[in-house]
Design a protein around this motif. Structure first.
Motif, PDB file in Angstrom:
ATOM      1  N   ALA A  41       0.836  -1.195   0.000  1.00  0.00           N
ATOM      2  CA  ALA A  41       0.000   0.000   0.000  1.00  0.00           C
ATOM      3  C   ALA A  41       0.869   1.242   0.000  1.00  0.00           C
ATOM      4  N   LEU A  42       0.445   2.246  -0.771  1.00  0.00           N
ATOM      5  CA  LEU A  42       1.124   3.531  -0.739  1.00  0.00           C
ATOM      6  C   LEU A  42       0.851   4.221   0.586  1.00  0.00           C
ATOM      7  N   PRO A  43       1.797   5.055   1.053  1.00  0.00           N
ATOM      8  CA  PRO A  43       1.555   5.804   2.283  1.00  0.00           C
ATOM      9  C   PRO A  43       0.458   6.842   2.087  1.00  0.00           C
ATOM     10  N   ALA A  44      -0.123   7.273   3.188  1.00  0.00           N
ATOM     11  CA  ALA A  44      -1.248   8.196   3.126  1.00  0.00           C
ATOM     12  C   ALA A  44      -0.889   9.496   2.428  1.00  0.00           C
ATOM     13  N   SER A  45       0.356   9.966   2.568  1.00  0.00           N
ATOM     14  CA  SER A  45       0.738  11.254   2.001  1.00  0.00           C
ATOM     15  C   SER A  45       0.767  11.246   0.481  1.00  0.00           C
ATOM     16  N   ALA A  46       0.636  10.076  -0.160  1.00  0.00           N
ATOM     17  CA  ALA A  46       0.610  10.030  -1.620  1.00  0.00           C
ATOM     18  C   ALA A  46      -0.643  10.684  -2.179  1.00  0.00           C
ATOM     19  N   THR A  47      -1.714  10.683  -1.433  1.00  0.00           N
ATOM     20  CA  THR A  47      -2.967  11.244  -1.925  1.00  0.00           C
ATOM     21  C   THR A  47      -3.619  12.216  -0.951  1.00  0.00           C
ATOM     22  N   PRO A 377      11.572   2.275   4.901  1.00  0.00           N
ATOM     23  CA  PRO A 377      12.870   1.762   4.441  1.00  0.00           C
ATOM     24  C   PRO A 377      13.194   2.231   3.030  1.00  0.00           C
ATOM     25  N   ALA A 378      14.444   2.554   2.792  1.00  0.00           N
ATOM     26  CA  ALA A 378      14.861   3.087   1.501  1.00  0.00           C
ATOM     27  C   ALA A 378      14.581   2.127   0.353  1.00  0.00           C
ATOM     28  N   ARG A 379      14.589   0.819   0.624  1.00  0.00           N
ATOM     29  CA  ARG A 379      14.369  -0.141  -0.449  1.00  0.00           C
ATOM     30  C   ARG A 379      12.971  -0.007  -1.068  1.00  0.00           C
ATOM     31  N   LYS A 380      12.022   0.593  -0.352  1.00  0.00           N
ATOM     32  CA  LYS A 380      10.677   0.779  -0.871  1.00  0.00           C
ATOM     33  C   LYS A 380      10.552   1.998  -1.780  1.00  0.00           C
ATOM     34  N   VAL A 381      11.534   2.871  -1.770  1.00  0.00           N
ATOM     35  CA  VAL A 381      11.405   4.177  -2.408  1.00  0.00           C
ATOM     36  C   VAL A 381      11.167   4.115  -3.918  1.00  0.00           C
ATOM     37  N   PRO A 382      11.973   3.382  -4.711  1.00  0.00           N
ATOM     38  CA  PRO A 382      11.742   3.432  -6.162  1.00  0.00           C
ATOM     39  C   PRO A 382      10.326   3.049  -6.568  1.00  0.00           C
ATOM     40  N   ALA A 383       9.782   1.986  -6.014  1.00  0.00           N
ATOM     41  CA  ALA A 383       8.437   1.548  -6.399  1.00  0.00           C
ATOM     42  C   ALA A 383       7.368   2.502  -5.892  1.00  0.00           C
ATOM     43  N   TRP A 384       7.454   2.887  -4.636  1.00  0.00           N
ATOM     44  CA  TRP A 384       6.408   3.736  -4.074  1.00  0.00           C
ATOM     45  C   TRP A 384       6.423   5.139  -4.655  1.00  0.00           C
ATOM     46  N   VAL A 385       7.604   5.733  -4.793  1.00  0.00           N
ATOM     47  CA  VAL A 385       7.682   7.078  -5.352  1.00  0.00           C
ATOM     48  C   VAL A 385       7.211   7.085  -6.808  1.00  0.00           C
ATOM     49  N   SER A 386       7.621   6.098  -7.578  1.00  0.00           N
ATOM     50  CA  SER A 386       7.171   6.018  -8.970  1.00  0.00           C
ATOM     51  C   SER A 386       5.660   5.924  -9.071  1.00  0.00           C
ATOM     52  N   ALA A 387       5.044   5.224  -8.125  1.00  0.00           N
ATOM     53  CA  ALA A 387       3.605   5.014  -8.179  1.00  0.00           C
ATOM     54  C   ALA A 387       2.818   6.269  -7.803  1.00  0.00           C
ATOM     55  N   GLY A 388       3.409   7.137  -6.988  1.00  0.00           N
ATOM     56  CA  GLY A 388       2.620   8.252  -6.466  1.00  0.00           C
ATOM     57  C   GLY A 388       3.057   9.640  -6.879  1.00  0.00           C
ATOM     58  N   VAL A 389       4.203   9.745  -7.575  1.00  0.00           N
ATOM     59  CA  VAL A 389       4.789  11.043  -7.835  1.00  0.00           C
ATOM     60  C   VAL A 389       4.106  11.762  -9.005  1.00  0.00           C
ATOM     61  N   GLY A 390       4.132  13.075  -9.000  1.00  0.00           N
ATOM     62  CA  GLY A 390       3.743  13.862 -10.152  1.00  0.00           C
ATOM     63  C   GLY A 390       2.270  14.179 -10.257  1.00  0.00           C
ATOM     64  N   VAL A 391       1.873  14.635 -11.460  1.00  0.00           N
ATOM     65  CA  VAL A 391       0.528  15.133 -11.719  1.00  0.00           C
ATOM     66  C   VAL A 391      -0.471  13.981 -11.881  1.00  0.00           C
ATOM     67  N   GLY A 392      -1.683  14.198 -11.446  1.00  0.00           N
ATOM     68  CA  GLY A 392      -2.759  13.245 -11.686  1.00  0.00           C
ATOM     69  C   GLY A 392      -3.095  12.345 -10.523  1.00  0.00           C
ATOM     70  N   HIS A 393      -2.429  12.510  -9.385  1.00  0.00           N
ATOM     71  CA  HIS A 393      -2.689  11.652  -8.237  1.00  0.00           C
ATOM     72  C   HIS A 393      -3.477  12.355  -7.129  1.00  0.00           C
ATOM     73  N   VAL A 394      -3.687  13.647  -7.269  1.00  0.00           N
ATOM     74  CA  VAL A 394      -4.361  14.408  -6.225  1.00  0.00           C
ATOM     75  C   VAL A 394      -5.852  14.113  -6.273  1.00  0.00           C
TER      76      VAL A 394
END
Length: 395
Positions: A41-47, A377-394
């Motif tokens: 699951a993405l963290p709450a701050s993603a949305t 943990p840093a190992r989660k960063v590439p997948a989670w950040v890619s999934a939630g970053v940028g325009v269109g997730h708000v």
């Protein structure tokens, strides 16, 4: 291996609660396994509709009128309806919605002074008044050719869900996407920055003054490809400049295809870098200057970055773990009430300037309880950040 912010957009959006985060810590390791973190699951701050960290509590134009703009003149007016001597005097709460692409590069002619053959609009950011939210609607909202200028004491400003691109790019360039000089309580969230002549985000003024206090920069993509041809590697050179005073949180961002200064931190500032993905840098990511500077870096993932942290003779204090030890765990727990999260460098950098400066923990420990983001943990960063970053997730 690169991760597109759209490639994992179909990840489940089950939300887990998470406190605010600051980070830059790591040890070697591979990318997350698809069967594990990719399904997490993405963290709450993603949305979420509220900022974490230093900018927590920033509400922007909440409670005021909502206006939708579609032309340069409308946008400029609604951001700041009144000004005096370069200061915006419009403090009325207002949400300014953008649901299209607004092109601003040709609105004020061309500047040739100081060998800069670029638009005047690019050099002069649009004034933004206090208590304003600039909100993109949907996944295609964009501002091109001109950035935003927050100065002269303005406060309580939100900029979310926009592509901010094509600002003053050229052999001799000018123009920042977002400039913050003597402003406070700012949240910059879920934007995409690309093809910007100077910095994506710059805080402070030319004399290293200009307080930038209580700022959170979260879930943004900073795309350094396509920078001016005069620069090396065709990558964005000086990407992020954090000068001035106050606290800042830089969390869950993706900075890629950059040359250096991602970010450069200077001045009387406490900056928390947490759970960011730094990918494909030509030289260095973080560098800090001056003994008054404090940088706490936790849970960041440095991928193909030759020098994750640059340390010079004038380097400022940085606390960034590469591996957890009993001593580091005890020191962080005593100062923060929890262990610090190590960073990851993949591959391991030949130049290792990760450091554990106790002055950073002293400063971070003095921050009010709950104001520091708790990293994953840093190992989660590439997948989670890619999934939630940028325009269109708000939402």
């Amino acid at each position: 291996m690169k991760h597109s912010p759209r490639s994992t957009a179909a990840l489940p959006m089950r939300v887990a609660s998470l406190a605010a985060v600051w980070a830059l810590t790591g040890c070697g390791g591979g990318l997350p396994a698809a069967s594990g973190d990719a399904e997490a699951a993405l963290p709450a701050s993603a949305t979420t509709n509220g900022p974490v960290g230093a900018g927590a509590g920033v509400a922007g134009g909440a409670g005021g009128a909502t206006v939708r703009v579609g032309t340069p003149a409308q946008l400029k007016y609604e951001l700041c309806r009144s000004s005096s001597g370069g200061a915006c005097t419009d403090a009325a709460p207002r949400t300014v919605e953008i649901a299209t692409t607004i092109a601003l590069a040709d609105t004020e002619g061309v500047a040739t002074a100081r060998a800069c053959n670029c638009s005047v609009a690019a050099l002069r950011g649009m004034l933004v008044g206090s208590n304003k939210t600039v909100l993109g609607i949907g996944a295609t909202a964009a501002v091109k050719g001109r950035g935003f200028l927050l100065q002269s004491g303005v406060s309580n400003i939100v900029i979310r869900n926009l592509s901010i691109t094509d600002i003053g790019e050229g052999p001799v360039s000018g123009g920042d996407a977002v400039a913050i000089a003597d402003a406070s309580r700012v949240w910059i969230d879920h934007n995409r920055f690309a093809r910007v002549g100077r910095q994506f985000i710059a805080t402070g003024t030319g004399d290293r003054g200009g307080a930038a206090a209580d700022v959170t920069i979260s879930w943004n993509e900073f795309d350094g490809k396509g920078a001016a041809s005069a620069r090396r590697d065709d990558r964005q050179d000086g990407t992020l400049l954090f000068c001035g005073k106050g606290r800042m949180t830089f969390a869950y961002n993706w900075l890629h295809d950059f040359s250096e200064h991602g970010p450069h931190v200077e001045g009387d500032a406490l900056v928390h870098l947490v759970n960011n993905h730094f990918q494909d840098g030509a030289r260095h990511a973080l560098d800090a200057a001056g003994r008054a500077t404090r940088v706490l870096a936790e849970g960041n993932y440095f991928e193909n970055v030759p020098v994750p942290i640059l340390r010079s003779a004038e380097a400022g204090p940085v606390h960034a773990l590469l591996a957890q030890t009993p001593a580091s765990k005890a020191a962080c727990s005593a100062a923060l009430g929890r262990p610090c999260e190590p960073n990851i460098a993949n591959p391991m950098a030949a130049t290792n300037d990760f450091a554990e400066d106790p002055a950073v923990l002293d400063a971070a420990g003095a921050v009010p309880s709950g104001s520091l983001v708790s990293p994953w943990p840093a190992r989660k960063v590439p997948a989670w950040v890619s999934a939630g970053v940028g325009v269109g997730h708000v939402r």
